[in-house]
Design a protein around this motif. Sequence first.
Motif, PDB file in Angstrom:
ATOM      1  N   GLY A 186       0.811  -1.215   0.000  1.00  0.00           N
ATOM      2  CA  GLY A 186       0.000   0.000   0.000  1.00  0.00           C
ATOM      3  C   GLY A 186       0.845   1.267   0.000  1.00  0.00           C
ATOM      4  O   GLY A 186       0.526   2.245  -0.685  1.00  0.00           O
ATOM      5  N   LEU A 187       1.948   1.248   0.738  1.00  0.00           N
ATOM      6  CA  LEU A 187       2.849   2.405   0.782  1.00  0.00           C
ATOM      7  C   LEU A 187       3.526   2.625  -0.567  1.00  0.00           C
ATOM      8  O   LEU A 187       3.750   3.766  -0.984  1.00  0.00           O
ATOM      9  CB  LEU A 187       3.888   2.215   1.886  1.00  0.00           C
ATOM     10  CG  LEU A 187       3.338   2.252   3.313  1.00  0.00           C
ATOM     11  CD1 LEU A 187       4.428   1.899   4.326  1.00  0.00           C
ATOM     12  CD2 LEU A 187       2.743   3.628   3.635  1.00  0.00           C
ATOM     13  N   PHE A 188       3.828   1.541  -1.262  1.00  0.00           N
ATOM     14  CA  PHE A 188       4.373   1.687  -2.615  1.00  0.00           C
ATOM     15  C   PHE A 188       3.298   2.234  -3.559  1.00  0.00           C
ATOM     16  O   PHE A 188       3.590   3.052  -4.443  1.00  0.00           O
ATOM     17  CB  PHE A 188       4.885   0.345  -3.136  1.00  0.00           C
ATOM     18  CG  PHE A 188       6.319   0.062  -2.789  1.00  0.00           C
ATOM     19  CD1 PHE A 188       7.350   0.749  -3.407  1.00  0.00           C
ATOM     20  CD2 PHE A 188       6.634  -0.894  -1.835  1.00  0.00           C
ATOM     21  CE1 PHE A 188       8.680   0.492  -3.089  1.00  0.00           C
ATOM     22  CE2 PHE A 188       7.960  -1.168  -1.511  1.00  0.00           C
ATOM     23  CZ  PHE A 188       8.985  -0.458  -2.136  1.00  0.00           C
ATOM     24  N   ASN A 189       2.068   1.786  -3.385  1.00  0.00           N
ATOM     25  CA  ASN A 189       0.981   2.221  -4.268  1.00  0.00           C
ATOM     26  C   ASN A 189       0.721   3.717  -4.181  1.00  0.00           C
ATOM     27  O   ASN A 189       0.297   4.346  -5.161  1.00  0.00           O
ATOM     28  CB  ASN A 189      -0.302   1.452  -3.953  1.00  0.00           C
ATOM     29  CG  ASN A 189      -0.194  -0.036  -4.307  1.00  0.00           C
ATOM     30  OD1 ASN A 189       0.664  -0.437  -5.101  1.00  0.00           O
ATOM     31  ND2 ASN A 189      -1.059  -0.841  -3.717  1.00  0.00           N
ATOM     32  N   ILE A 190       0.945   4.314  -3.005  1.00  0.00           N
ATOM     33  CA  ILE A 190       0.694   5.760  -2.838  1.00  0.00           C
ATOM     34  C   ILE A 190       1.996   6.561  -2.964  1.00  0.00           C
ATOM     35  O   ILE A 190       2.051   7.732  -2.586  1.00  0.00           O
ATOM     36  CB  ILE A 190       0.023   6.063  -1.479  1.00  0.00           C
ATOM     37  CG1 ILE A 190       0.952   5.656  -0.312  1.00  0.00           C
ATOM     38  CG2 ILE A 190      -1.335   5.369  -1.384  1.00  0.00           C
ATOM     39  CD1 ILE A 190       0.418   6.070   1.051  1.00  0.00           C
TER      40      ILE A 190
END
Length: 342
Positions: free
Chosen positions: A24-28
Amino acid sequence: MKLIRKLLFPFAILYGLILWVRNGLFNIDFFKVSRFPISTIGIGNLSLGGTGKSIVVDYLLSKYHSMKSIAVLSRGYGRKSKGFLLANSNSSANMIGDEPYQFLKKFPGIIVVVDEDRVSATNKILKTNPQINLVIYDDIMQHRSLKTDHLILTTTYSNPFFNDFPLPYGSLREFSSGNKRSNTIIVTKCPCNLSGDMRRNFEANCNLSSDQKIFYTKIKYSKSILNFSNNKMRIKDLLKQEILLVTGIANSDPLVDFLNSEKVLFKHLKYRDHFNFPKKSIIKIKKEANDSIILTTEKDFGKLSTLLKSSRLYYIPISLSFFNKKEEYELNERIKFFIKNH
Protein backbone atom coordinates in the motif's frame (compact mmCIF):
# COMPACT_ATOMS: atom_id res chain seq x y z
CA MET A 1 0.39 -31.82 11.09
CA LYS A 2 -3.05 -30.19 10.86
CA LEU A 3 -2.65 -28.84 14.39
CA ILE A 4 0.71 -27.28 13.50
CA ARG A 5 -0.80 -25.61 10.44
CA LYS A 6 -3.63 -24.18 12.55
CA LEU A 7 -1.11 -22.75 14.99
CA LEU A 8 0.74 -21.12 12.09
CA PHE A 9 -2.39 -19.46 10.70
CA PRO A 10 -2.21 -16.29 12.87
CA PHE A 11 1.42 -15.78 11.83
CA ALA A 12 0.40 -16.06 8.18
CA ILE A 13 -2.24 -13.37 8.71
CA LEU A 14 0.32 -11.12 10.40
CA TYR A 15 2.88 -11.72 7.65
CA GLY A 16 0.31 -11.05 4.95
CA LEU A 17 -0.82 -7.83 6.63
CA ILE A 18 2.74 -6.55 6.87
CA LEU A 19 3.23 -7.15 3.15
CA TRP A 20 -0.19 -5.61 2.43
CA VAL A 21 0.82 -2.43 4.26
CA ARG A 22 4.16 -2.37 2.45
CA ASN A 23 2.46 -2.74 -0.93
CA GLY A 24 0.00 0.00 0.00
CA LEU A 25 2.85 2.40 0.78
CA PHE A 26 4.37 1.69 -2.62
CA ASN A 27 0.98 2.22 -4.27
CA ILE A 28 0.69 5.76 -2.84
CA ASP A 29 4.33 6.55 -3.75
CA PHE A 30 5.46 6.72 -0.12
CA PHE A 31 8.50 4.69 -1.19
CA LYS A 32 10.57 5.58 -4.23
CA VAL A 33 9.94 3.55 -7.37
CA SER A 34 12.51 3.58 -10.19
CA ARG A 35 11.85 3.31 -13.92
CA PHE A 36 14.43 3.15 -16.66
CA PRO A 37 14.57 4.69 -20.17
CA ILE A 38 14.70 1.30 -21.88
CA SER A 39 12.22 -1.53 -22.41
CA THR A 40 11.78 -3.76 -19.37
CA ILE A 41 9.89 -7.02 -18.80
CA GLY A 42 9.44 -8.58 -15.37
CA ILE A 43 8.57 -12.19 -14.57
CA GLY A 44 7.53 -13.16 -11.07
CA ASN A 45 5.20 -15.20 -8.93
CA LEU A 46 3.34 -14.99 -5.65
CA SER A 47 4.49 -18.33 -4.27
CA LEU A 48 7.88 -19.63 -3.19
CA GLY A 49 8.74 -21.35 -6.45
CA GLY A 50 8.00 -24.04 -8.98
CA THR A 51 5.65 -21.91 -11.07
CA GLY A 52 7.71 -21.97 -14.25
CA LYS A 53 9.34 -18.52 -14.14
CA SER A 54 12.59 -19.72 -15.68
CA ILE A 55 10.89 -21.42 -18.62
CA VAL A 56 9.03 -18.17 -19.37
CA VAL A 57 12.32 -16.21 -19.19
CA ASP A 58 13.84 -18.82 -21.50
CA TYR A 59 10.92 -18.38 -23.91
CA LEU A 60 11.27 -14.58 -23.98
CA LEU A 61 15.01 -14.82 -24.55
CA SER A 62 14.42 -17.18 -27.47
CA LYS A 63 12.01 -14.64 -28.97
CA TYR A 64 14.03 -11.46 -28.50
CA HIS A 65 17.73 -12.35 -28.31
CA SER A 66 18.27 -11.96 -32.06
CA MET A 67 16.26 -8.73 -32.32
CA LYS A 68 17.41 -6.71 -29.32
CA SER A 69 20.46 -6.14 -27.13
CA ILE A 70 19.27 -7.96 -24.03
CA ALA A 71 20.35 -8.21 -20.42
CA VAL A 72 18.70 -10.69 -18.06
CA LEU A 73 18.90 -9.84 -14.37
CA SER A 74 18.35 -12.37 -11.60
CA ARG A 75 19.10 -12.75 -7.94
CA GLY A 76 21.00 -15.94 -8.73
CA TYR A 77 19.32 -18.00 -6.05
CA GLY A 78 21.58 -20.60 -4.44
CA ARG A 79 24.82 -19.08 -5.75
CA LYS A 80 27.99 -19.03 -3.66
CA SER A 81 28.68 -15.35 -4.37
CA LYS A 82 27.05 -12.11 -3.25
CA GLY A 83 26.36 -8.70 -4.70
CA PHE A 84 26.69 -7.59 -8.32
CA LEU A 85 28.22 -10.09 -10.71
CA LEU A 86 28.45 -9.83 -14.48
CA ALA A 87 28.61 -13.33 -15.94
CA ASN A 88 31.31 -14.27 -18.43
CA SER A 89 32.68 -17.37 -20.15
CA ASN A 90 34.44 -18.41 -16.94
CA SER A 91 31.32 -18.16 -14.76
CA SER A 92 30.00 -21.32 -13.13
CA ALA A 93 26.55 -22.34 -11.97
CA ASN A 94 27.77 -22.19 -8.38
CA MET A 95 28.93 -18.59 -8.79
CA ILE A 96 25.93 -17.12 -10.62
CA GLY A 97 23.15 -19.64 -9.88
CA ASP A 98 21.79 -22.52 -11.95
CA GLU A 99 19.13 -20.60 -13.88
CA PRO A 100 21.33 -17.62 -14.90
CA TYR A 101 24.01 -20.13 -15.93
CA GLN A 102 21.44 -21.90 -18.10
CA PHE A 103 20.54 -18.60 -19.80
CA LEU A 104 24.22 -17.75 -20.31
CA LYS A 105 25.03 -21.06 -22.01
CA LYS A 106 21.88 -21.21 -24.09
CA PHE A 107 21.99 -17.60 -25.32
CA PRO A 108 25.68 -16.60 -25.46
CA GLY A 109 24.92 -13.23 -27.07
CA ILE A 110 23.04 -11.82 -24.08
CA ILE A 111 24.32 -10.15 -20.92
CA VAL A 112 23.60 -12.08 -17.72
CA VAL A 113 23.81 -10.28 -14.39
CA VAL A 114 23.04 -11.43 -10.85
CA ASP A 115 22.42 -9.09 -7.94
CA GLU A 116 20.00 -8.88 -5.02
CA ASP A 117 19.52 -5.13 -5.63
CA ARG A 118 17.72 -4.90 -8.97
CA VAL A 119 17.75 -1.09 -9.17
CA SER A 120 21.45 -0.73 -8.47
CA ALA A 121 22.26 -3.58 -10.85
CA THR A 122 20.23 -2.00 -13.67
CA ASN A 123 22.08 1.29 -13.27
CA LYS A 124 25.39 -0.57 -13.51
CA ILE A 125 24.26 -2.51 -16.57
CA LEU A 126 23.24 0.64 -18.44
CA LYS A 127 26.41 2.48 -17.45
CA THR A 128 28.75 -0.24 -18.70
CA ASN A 129 26.58 -1.51 -21.58
CA PRO A 130 24.77 1.49 -23.14
CA GLN A 131 23.74 -0.62 -26.14
CA ILE A 132 21.26 -2.56 -24.00
CA ASN A 133 17.66 -1.77 -24.99
CA LEU A 134 15.79 -4.54 -23.15
CA VAL A 135 16.20 -5.88 -19.63
CA ILE A 136 14.34 -9.00 -18.55
CA TYR A 137 13.98 -9.40 -14.78
CA ASP A 138 13.67 -12.87 -13.30
CA ASP A 139 11.71 -13.07 -10.01
CA ILE A 140 10.70 -9.41 -9.73
CA MET A 141 7.16 -9.57 -8.33
CA GLN A 142 7.95 -8.47 -4.78
CA HIS A 143 10.66 -5.97 -5.76
CA ARG A 144 8.38 -2.96 -5.67
CA SER A 145 11.22 -0.43 -5.86
CA LEU A 146 11.42 -1.12 -9.60
CA LYS A 147 8.62 -0.63 -12.11
CA THR A 148 8.73 -2.65 -15.33
CA ASP A 149 6.89 -1.90 -18.56
CA HIS A 150 5.27 -5.30 -18.55
CA LEU A 151 4.88 -7.56 -15.52
CA ILE A 152 4.14 -11.24 -16.08
CA LEU A 153 2.85 -13.38 -13.23
CA THR A 154 3.37 -17.14 -13.49
CA THR A 155 1.23 -19.69 -11.69
CA THR A 156 0.69 -23.39 -12.20
CA TYR A 157 -2.67 -24.81 -13.16
CA SER A 158 -2.58 -27.49 -10.47
CA ASN A 159 -1.53 -25.17 -7.62
CA PRO A 160 -2.83 -21.69 -8.48
CA PHE A 161 -2.17 -18.67 -6.30
CA PHE A 162 -5.87 -18.18 -5.52
CA ASN A 163 -5.99 -21.53 -3.68
CA ASP A 164 -2.98 -20.70 -1.53
CA PHE A 165 -2.27 -18.62 1.57
CA PRO A 166 0.71 -16.57 2.85
CA LEU A 167 3.64 -18.08 4.70
CA PRO A 168 4.04 -19.94 6.98
CA TYR A 169 0.54 -21.43 6.69
CA GLY A 170 0.76 -21.61 2.91
CA SER A 171 3.44 -20.87 0.33
CA LEU A 172 2.52 -17.36 -0.83
CA ARG A 173 4.94 -14.47 -0.39
CA GLU A 174 1.97 -12.11 -0.02
CA PHE A 175 -1.82 -12.19 -0.25
CA SER A 176 -3.18 -13.52 -3.53
CA SER A 177 -4.62 -10.07 -4.32
CA GLY A 178 -1.07 -9.13 -5.34
CA ASN A 179 -1.90 -10.62 -8.73
CA LYS A 180 -3.58 -7.29 -9.57
CA ARG A 181 -0.16 -5.71 -10.11
CA SER A 182 0.55 -7.95 -13.09
CA ASN A 183 -0.30 -7.06 -16.66
CA THR A 184 -0.37 -10.64 -17.86
CA ILE A 185 -0.82 -14.01 -16.15
CA ILE A 186 0.77 -17.08 -17.71
CA VAL A 187 -0.62 -20.35 -16.41
CA THR A 188 2.03 -23.04 -16.69
CA LYS A 189 1.97 -26.84 -16.63
CA CYS A 190 -1.63 -27.04 -17.83
CA PRO A 191 -3.18 -30.45 -18.61
CA CYS A 192 -3.32 -31.34 -22.30
CA ASN A 193 -7.09 -31.76 -22.11
CA LEU A 194 -7.73 -28.19 -20.91
CA SER A 195 -11.30 -27.34 -21.88
CA GLY A 196 -13.17 -24.09 -22.29
CA ASP A 197 -15.03 -24.69 -19.03
CA MET A 198 -11.78 -25.33 -17.19
CA ARG A 199 -10.40 -22.05 -18.52
CA ARG A 200 -13.50 -20.10 -17.53
CA ASN A 201 -13.49 -21.53 -14.01
CA PHE A 202 -9.81 -20.71 -13.59
CA GLU A 203 -10.26 -17.15 -14.83
CA ALA A 204 -13.25 -16.61 -12.56
CA ASN A 205 -11.10 -17.47 -9.55
CA CYS A 206 -8.34 -15.12 -10.77
CA ASN A 207 -10.81 -12.22 -10.65
CA LEU A 208 -9.06 -10.45 -13.51
CA SER A 209 -9.26 -6.70 -13.97
CA SER A 210 -10.29 -5.31 -17.36
CA ASP A 211 -6.71 -4.62 -18.45
CA GLN A 212 -5.33 -8.03 -17.48
CA LYS A 213 -5.02 -10.99 -19.81
CA ILE A 214 -4.42 -14.67 -19.09
CA PHE A 215 -2.63 -17.25 -21.26
CA TYR A 216 -2.43 -21.03 -20.83
CA THR A 217 0.70 -23.05 -21.54
CA LYS A 218 2.13 -26.55 -21.30
CA ILE A 219 5.62 -27.96 -20.85
CA LYS A 220 6.98 -29.56 -23.98
CA TYR A 221 9.70 -32.13 -23.43
CA SER A 222 12.15 -32.96 -26.18
CA LYS A 223 12.11 -36.43 -27.68
CA SER A 224 15.90 -36.44 -27.46
CA ILE A 225 18.37 -35.92 -24.63
CA LEU A 226 21.77 -34.18 -24.84
CA ASN A 227 25.14 -34.41 -23.08
CA PHE A 228 27.93 -31.80 -22.71
CA SER A 229 29.18 -32.57 -26.25
CA ASN A 230 25.65 -32.04 -27.61
CA ASN A 231 25.49 -35.71 -28.54
CA LYS A 232 21.87 -36.73 -28.93
CA MET A 233 20.11 -39.83 -27.76
CA ARG A 234 16.48 -40.49 -28.54
CA ILE A 235 14.08 -41.08 -25.67
CA LYS A 236 12.87 -44.30 -27.29
CA ASP A 237 16.43 -45.66 -27.16
CA LEU A 238 16.26 -45.45 -23.36
CA LEU A 239 13.56 -48.11 -23.23
CA LYS A 240 16.17 -50.87 -23.34
CA GLN A 241 17.79 -49.86 -20.06
CA GLU A 242 17.09 -48.45 -16.63
CA ILE A 243 18.39 -44.93 -16.15
CA LEU A 244 19.04 -42.77 -13.10
CA LEU A 245 16.98 -39.58 -12.94
CA VAL A 246 18.51 -36.82 -10.81
CA THR A 247 16.52 -33.65 -10.11
CA GLY A 248 17.07 -30.57 -7.98
CA ILE A 249 13.99 -28.58 -8.92
CA ALA A 250 10.88 -27.44 -7.05
CA ASN A 251 8.50 -29.82 -8.80
CA SER A 252 9.75 -32.84 -10.72
CA ASP A 253 6.29 -34.40 -11.15
CA PRO A 254 5.78 -33.25 -14.79
CA LEU A 255 9.12 -34.76 -15.83
CA VAL A 256 8.38 -37.98 -13.97
CA ASP A 257 4.95 -38.15 -15.63
CA PHE A 258 6.51 -37.59 -19.05
CA LEU A 259 9.08 -40.35 -18.60
CA ASN A 260 6.39 -42.71 -17.36
CA SER A 261 4.24 -41.88 -20.39
CA GLU A 262 7.22 -42.74 -22.61
CA LYS A 263 7.59 -46.04 -20.68
CA VAL A 264 11.13 -45.22 -19.57
CA LEU A 265 12.38 -47.23 -16.59
CA PHE A 266 14.24 -45.15 -14.04
CA LYS A 267 15.35 -44.71 -10.47
CA HIS A 268 14.85 -41.22 -9.11
CA LEU A 269 17.14 -39.26 -6.81
CA LYS A 270 15.11 -36.20 -5.85
CA TYR A 271 16.78 -33.19 -4.23
CA ARG A 272 15.43 -29.80 -3.16
CA ASP A 273 15.25 -26.85 -5.53
CA HIS A 274 18.60 -25.19 -6.41
CA PHE A 275 20.51 -28.04 -4.76
CA ASN A 276 24.29 -27.56 -4.95
CA PHE A 277 25.20 -31.29 -4.99
CA PRO A 278 27.96 -31.56 -2.37
CA LYS A 279 30.56 -34.33 -2.56
CA LYS A 280 28.42 -36.75 -0.56
CA SER A 281 25.54 -36.51 -3.04
CA ILE A 282 27.90 -36.94 -6.02
CA ILE A 283 29.26 -40.15 -4.51
CA LYS A 284 25.71 -41.41 -4.05
CA ILE A 285 24.75 -40.50 -7.63
CA LYS A 286 27.76 -42.37 -9.03
CA LYS A 287 26.98 -45.40 -6.89
CA GLU A 288 23.30 -45.46 -7.86
CA ALA A 289 24.07 -44.92 -11.55
CA ASN A 290 26.57 -47.79 -11.76
CA ASP A 291 27.61 -46.81 -15.33
CA SER A 292 24.03 -46.35 -16.54
CA ILE A 293 22.70 -43.19 -18.19
CA ILE A 294 22.19 -40.31 -15.74
CA LEU A 295 19.38 -38.01 -16.82
CA THR A 296 18.81 -34.61 -15.28
CA THR A 297 17.11 -31.30 -16.00
CA GLU A 298 18.65 -28.55 -18.09
CA LYS A 299 18.90 -26.39 -14.96
CA ASP A 300 20.70 -29.07 -12.91
CA PHE A 301 22.99 -30.01 -15.79
CA GLY A 302 25.08 -26.85 -15.33
CA LYS A 303 26.16 -27.96 -11.86
CA LEU A 304 26.29 -31.71 -12.38
CA SER A 305 28.34 -31.59 -15.60
CA THR A 306 31.32 -30.04 -13.78
CA LEU A 307 31.01 -32.39 -10.81
CA LEU A 308 30.42 -35.70 -12.56
CA LYS A 309 32.40 -35.00 -15.76
CA SER A 310 30.79 -37.96 -17.44
CA SER A 311 29.68 -38.49 -21.03
CA ARG A 312 26.89 -40.62 -19.55
CA LEU A 313 25.27 -37.50 -18.05
CA TYR A 314 22.42 -36.15 -20.19
CA TYR A 315 19.72 -33.52 -19.81
CA ILE A 316 16.31 -33.25 -21.40
CA PRO A 317 15.50 -29.89 -23.04
CA ILE A 318 12.10 -28.37 -22.33
CA SER A 319 10.20 -25.47 -23.83
CA LEU A 320 7.06 -23.48 -23.29
CA SER A 321 4.20 -24.67 -25.46
CA PHE A 322 0.89 -22.94 -26.24
CA PHE A 323 -2.40 -24.60 -27.07
CA ASN A 324 -2.51 -22.85 -30.44
CA LYS A 325 -0.47 -20.36 -32.48
CA LYS A 326 -3.14 -17.67 -32.17
CA GLU A 327 -2.72 -17.46 -28.38
CA GLU A 328 1.07 -17.36 -28.67
CA TYR A 329 0.81 -14.58 -31.25
CA GLU A 330 -1.54 -12.60 -28.99
CA LEU A 331 0.88 -12.87 -26.06
CA ASN A 332 3.83 -11.64 -28.09
CA GLU A 333 1.86 -8.76 -29.61
CA ARG A 334 0.71 -7.79 -26.12
CA ILE A 335 4.27 -7.73 -24.78
CA LYS A 336 5.49 -5.75 -27.81
CA PHE A 337 2.74 -3.18 -27.26
CA PHE A 338 3.67 -2.62 -23.64
CA ILE A 339 7.42 -2.32 -24.19
CA LYS A 340 6.92 -0.11 -27.26
CA ASN A 341 4.80 2.34 -25.28
CA HIS A 342 6.86 2.39 -22.06
